[in-house]
Structures are given as C-alpha cells and as structure tokens.
Write a protein that holds these residues in place. Structure first.
Motif, PDB file in Angstrom:
ATOM      1  N   ALA A   4       0.836  -1.204   0.000  1.00  0.00           N
ATOM      2  CA  ALA A   4       0.000   0.000   0.000  1.00  0.00           C
ATOM      3  C   ALA A   4       0.871   1.253   0.000  1.00  0.00           C
ATOM      4  CB  ALA A   4      -0.937   0.000   1.196  1.00  0.00           C
ATOM      5  N   LYS A   5       1.943   1.259   0.802  1.00  0.00           N
ATOM      6  CA  LYS A   5       2.857   2.409   0.835  1.00  0.00           C
ATOM      7  C   LYS A   5       3.499   2.607  -0.534  1.00  0.00           C
ATOM      8  CE  LYS A   5       4.448   2.495   5.640  1.00  0.00           C
ATOM      9  NZ  LYS A   5       5.643   2.395   6.495  1.00  0.00           N
ATOM     10  N   ALA A   6       3.940   1.509  -1.146  1.00  0.00           N
ATOM     11  CA  ALA A   6       4.598   1.603  -2.451  1.00  0.00           C
ATOM     12  C   ALA A   6       3.633   2.134  -3.506  1.00  0.00           C
ATOM     13  CB  ALA A   6       5.141   0.236  -2.858  1.00  0.00           C
ATOM     14  N   LYS A   7       2.410   1.667  -3.464  1.00  0.00           N
ATOM     15  CA  LYS A   7       1.418   2.113  -4.447  1.00  0.00           C
ATOM     16  C   LYS A   7       1.117   3.601  -4.297  1.00  0.00           C
ATOM     17  CE  LYS A   7      -0.742  -2.306  -5.358  1.00  0.00           C
ATOM     18  NZ  LYS A   7      -1.936  -3.149  -5.281  1.00  0.00           N
ATOM     19  N   THR A   8       1.099   4.106  -3.056  1.00  0.00           N
ATOM     20  CA  THR A   8       0.843   5.535  -2.860  1.00  0.00           C
ATOM     21  C   THR A   8       1.977   6.378  -3.440  1.00  0.00           C
ATOM     22  OG1 THR A   8       1.825   5.590  -0.647  1.00  0.00           O
ATOM     23  CG2 THR A   8      -0.553   5.186  -0.778  1.00  0.00           C
ATOM     24  N   LEU A   9       3.174   5.778  -3.570  1.00  0.00           N
ATOM     25  CA  LEU A   9       4.316   6.474  -4.173  1.00  0.00           C
ATOM     26  C   LEU A   9       4.330   6.324  -5.695  1.00  0.00           C
ATOM     27  CD1 LEU A   9       7.133   5.490  -1.651  1.00  0.00           C
ATOM     28  CD2 LEU A   9       6.027   7.728  -1.901  1.00  0.00           C
ATOM     29  N   GLY A  10       3.362   5.581  -6.222  1.00  0.00           N
ATOM     30  CA  GLY A  10       3.285   5.395  -7.663  1.00  0.00           C
ATOM     31  C   GLY A  10       4.140   4.256  -8.190  1.00  0.00           C
ATOM     32  N   LEU A  11       4.591   3.388  -7.300  1.00  0.00           N
ATOM     33  CA  LEU A  11       5.402   2.248  -7.711  1.00  0.00           C
ATOM     34  C   LEU A  11       4.500   1.060  -8.043  1.00  0.00           C
ATOM     35  CD1 LEU A  11       8.112   2.527  -4.926  1.00  0.00           C
ATOM     36  CD2 LEU A  11       8.330   3.247  -7.301  1.00  0.00           C
ATOM     37  N   ARG A  12       4.887   0.282  -9.053  1.00  0.00           N
ATOM     38  CA  ARG A  12       4.133  -0.920  -9.398  1.00  0.00           C
ATOM     39  C   ARG A  12       4.464  -2.009  -8.388  1.00  0.00           C
ATOM     40  NH1 ARG A  12       6.027  -2.662 -14.830  1.00  0.00           N
ATOM     41  NH2 ARG A  12       7.879  -1.561 -14.168  1.00  0.00           N
ATOM     42  N   VAL A  13       3.434  -2.686  -7.893  1.00  0.00           N
ATOM     43  CA  VAL A  13       3.623  -3.694  -6.858  1.00  0.00           C
ATOM     44  C   VAL A  13       2.721  -4.885  -7.131  1.00  0.00           C
ATOM     45  CG1 VAL A  13       3.407  -4.189  -4.398  1.00  0.00           C
ATOM     46  CG2 VAL A  13       4.074  -1.916  -5.132  1.00  0.00           C
ATOM     47  N   GLU A  14       3.273  -6.058  -6.953  1.00  0.00           N
ATOM     48  CA  GLU A  14       2.486  -7.288  -6.964  1.00  0.00           C
ATOM     49  C   GLU A  14       2.862  -8.071  -5.723  1.00  0.00           C
ATOM     50  OE1 GLU A  14       2.539  -9.757 -10.466  1.00  0.00           O
ATOM     51  OE2 GLU A  14       2.768  -7.995 -11.750  1.00  0.00           O
ATOM     52  N   VAL A  15       1.880  -8.663  -5.075  1.00  0.00           N
ATOM     53  CA  VAL A  15       2.130  -9.475  -3.891  1.00  0.00           C
ATOM     54  C   VAL A  15       1.824 -10.924  -4.254  1.00  0.00           C
ATOM     55  CG1 VAL A  15       1.468  -9.934  -1.503  1.00  0.00           C
ATOM     56  CG2 VAL A  15       1.566  -7.571  -2.351  1.00  0.00           C
ATOM     57  N   ASP A  16       2.787 -11.800  -4.010  1.00  0.00           N
ATOM     58  CA  ASP A  16       2.606 -13.224  -4.268  1.00  0.00           C
ATOM     59  C   ASP A  16       2.504 -13.946  -2.929  1.00  0.00           C
ATOM     60  OD1 ASP A  16       2.622 -15.863  -4.992  1.00  0.00           O
ATOM     61  OD2 ASP A  16       4.450 -15.750  -6.196  1.00  0.00           O
ATOM     62  N   ARG A  17       1.296 -14.243  -2.552  1.00  0.00           N
ATOM     63  CA  ARG A  17       1.074 -14.974  -1.291  1.00  0.00           C
ATOM     64  C   ARG A  17       0.830 -16.445  -1.573  1.00  0.00           C
ATOM     65  NH1 ARG A  17      -2.150 -10.093   0.318  1.00  0.00           N
ATOM     66  NH2 ARG A  17      -0.841  -9.028   1.831  1.00  0.00           N
ATOM     67  N   GLY A  18       1.331 -16.905  -2.699  1.00  0.00           N
ATOM     68  CA  GLY A  18       1.110 -18.289  -3.123  1.00  0.00           C
ATOM     69  C   GLY A  18       1.639 -19.297  -2.123  1.00  0.00           C
ATOM     70  N   SER A  19       1.216 -20.522  -2.310  1.00  0.00           N
ATOM     71  CA  SER A  19       1.599 -21.586  -1.388  1.00  0.00           C
ATOM     72  C   SER A  19       2.882 -22.293  -1.820  1.00  0.00           C
ATOM     73  CB  SER A  19       0.463 -22.610  -1.298  1.00  0.00           C
ATOM     74  OG  SER A  19       0.208 -23.164  -2.582  1.00  0.00           O
ATOM     75  N   GLU A  20       3.473 -21.851  -2.919  1.00  0.00           N
ATOM     76  CA  GLU A  20       4.700 -22.484  -3.393  1.00  0.00           C
ATOM     77  C   GLU A  20       5.876 -22.096  -2.508  1.00  0.00           C
ATOM     78  OE1 GLU A  20       5.257 -21.612  -7.489  1.00  0.00           O
ATOM     79  OE2 GLU A  20       3.289 -22.384  -8.046  1.00  0.00           O
ATOM     80  N   ARG A  21       6.931 -22.916  -2.570  1.00  0.00           N
ATOM     81  CA  ARG A  21       8.133 -22.626  -1.794  1.00  0.00           C
ATOM     82  C   ARG A  21       8.729 -21.295  -2.239  1.00  0.00           C
ATOM     83  NH1 ARG A  21      12.253 -25.637  -3.035  1.00  0.00           N
ATOM     84  NH2 ARG A  21      11.378 -26.161  -5.043  1.00  0.00           N
ATOM     85  N   LEU A  22       9.422 -20.640  -1.338  1.00  0.00           N
ATOM     86  CA  LEU A  22      10.014 -19.328  -1.608  1.00  0.00           C
ATOM     87  C   LEU A  22      10.944 -19.375  -2.818  1.00  0.00           C
ATOM     88  CD1 LEU A  22      10.411 -16.386  -0.845  1.00  0.00           C
ATOM     89  CD2 LEU A  22      12.165 -17.122   0.768  1.00  0.00           C
ATOM     90  N   ALA A  23      11.779 -20.410  -2.899  1.00  0.00           N
ATOM     91  CA  ALA A  23      12.710 -20.513  -4.024  1.00  0.00           C
ATOM     92  C   ALA A  23      11.953 -20.557  -5.354  1.00  0.00           C
ATOM     93  CB  ALA A  23      13.585 -21.756  -3.874  1.00  0.00           C
ATOM     94  N   LYS A  24      10.836 -21.249  -5.395  1.00  0.00           N
ATOM     95  CA  LYS A  24      10.026 -21.335  -6.608  1.00  0.00           C
ATOM     96  C   LYS A  24       9.402 -19.979  -6.929  1.00  0.00           C
ATOM     97  CE  LYS A  24       7.169 -23.569  -9.581  1.00  0.00           C
ATOM     98  NZ  LYS A  24       7.399 -23.204 -10.920  1.00  0.00           N
ATOM     99  N   GLN A  25       8.932 -19.263  -5.916  1.00  0.00           N
ATOM    100  CA  GLN A  25       8.361 -17.932  -6.131  1.00  0.00           C
ATOM    101  C   GLN A  25       9.420 -16.972  -6.677  1.00  0.00           C
ATOM    102  OE1 GLN A  25       6.749 -17.436  -2.138  1.00  0.00           O
ATOM    103  NE2 GLN A  25       4.689 -17.331  -3.019  1.00  0.00           N
ATOM    104  N   ILE A  26      10.632 -17.044  -6.150  1.00  0.00           N
ATOM    105  CA  ILE A  26      11.719 -16.183  -6.626  1.00  0.00           C
ATOM    106  C   ILE A  26      12.052 -16.538  -8.072  1.00  0.00           C
ATOM    107  CG2 ILE A  26      14.187 -15.665  -6.366  1.00  0.00           C
ATOM    108  CD1 ILE A  26      13.729 -15.912  -3.301  1.00  0.00           C
ATOM    109  N   ARG A  27      12.163 -17.813  -8.366  1.00  0.00           N
ATOM    110  CA  ARG A  27      12.467 -18.249  -9.731  1.00  0.00           C
ATOM    111  C   ARG A  27      11.387 -17.787 -10.709  1.00  0.00           C
ATOM    112  NH1 ARG A  27      13.952 -22.836  -8.373  1.00  0.00           N
ATOM    113  NH2 ARG A  27      11.989 -23.947  -8.506  1.00  0.00           N
TER     114      ARG A  27
END
Length: 101
Positions: A4-27
């Motif tokens: 929310a803070k980033a969006k108020t600054l006009g930055l593009r943001v996506e949140v990935d709350r997926g159930s996959e492992r962190l390494a897979k999300q980063i990849r």
C-alpha cells in the motif's frame, strides 16, 4: 502494508502470497523479468525491513522499508526523466539532420 505504501508512491507492486516454496516464487519472478523483488518473512516483519533481490544482481541484502521505498521512488523518477531526455535528444538529432541536409 508495504504494498500500500509503495502504491501511494506510484510504484508498481504485486504481492505473491502463493503456497509455493520461496525458491520457486523467486524463480518465477525472475523468469517473469521482475526487476526488483522483496521478501517479507517473520524476521523482516519484526525488524521493519525487506530482504531485497535484483534480477540482475541477485541478493542485495536487507533494507528499512521507508528507506527502500524512497530510493525506489527516486530511481523511478530518474528513469522517467532519462526517458524524457532521450525523447528530446532524439528530436534534437532529427532537427540537426534536417538542418544539415
């Protein structure tokens, strides 16, 4: 909250709350050509920091949320200004070509 803070600054943001492992999300983010990603875990929440990764440079370390968002905003503004300057430069080069001929 960080998104929310980033969006108020006009930055593009996506949140990935997926159930996959962190390494897979980063990849997945790297394959999607996400230029900068931040990882928020329990430690980061307690310390008010973000673990930051760059697509080009890998792990960049931990940063305070407000400091990182401020720096990203500054970088975004510089990139936008450089884009404008590039457009002006291209127009000026075109004018020079017309004048020379």
């Amino acid at each position: 909250e960080v998104a929310a803070k980033a969006k108020t600054l006009g930055l593009r943001v996506e949140v990935d709350r997926g159930s996959e492992r962190l390494a897979k999300q980063i990849r997945t983010a790297e394959q999607s050509r996400v230029p900068v990603m931040a990882v928020v875990g329990v430690k980061e929440m307690e310390e008010g920091t973000l673990a930051v990764r760059s697509r080009k440079n890998g792990d960049l370390g931990s940063f305070k949320v407000d400091e990182l968002l401020g720096e990203l905003k500054r970088c975004d503004e510089v990139a936008q200004e450089m884009t404008k300057m590039g457009e002006v430069k291209d127009q000026n080069e075109h004018v020079d070509d017309v004048v020379k001929n």
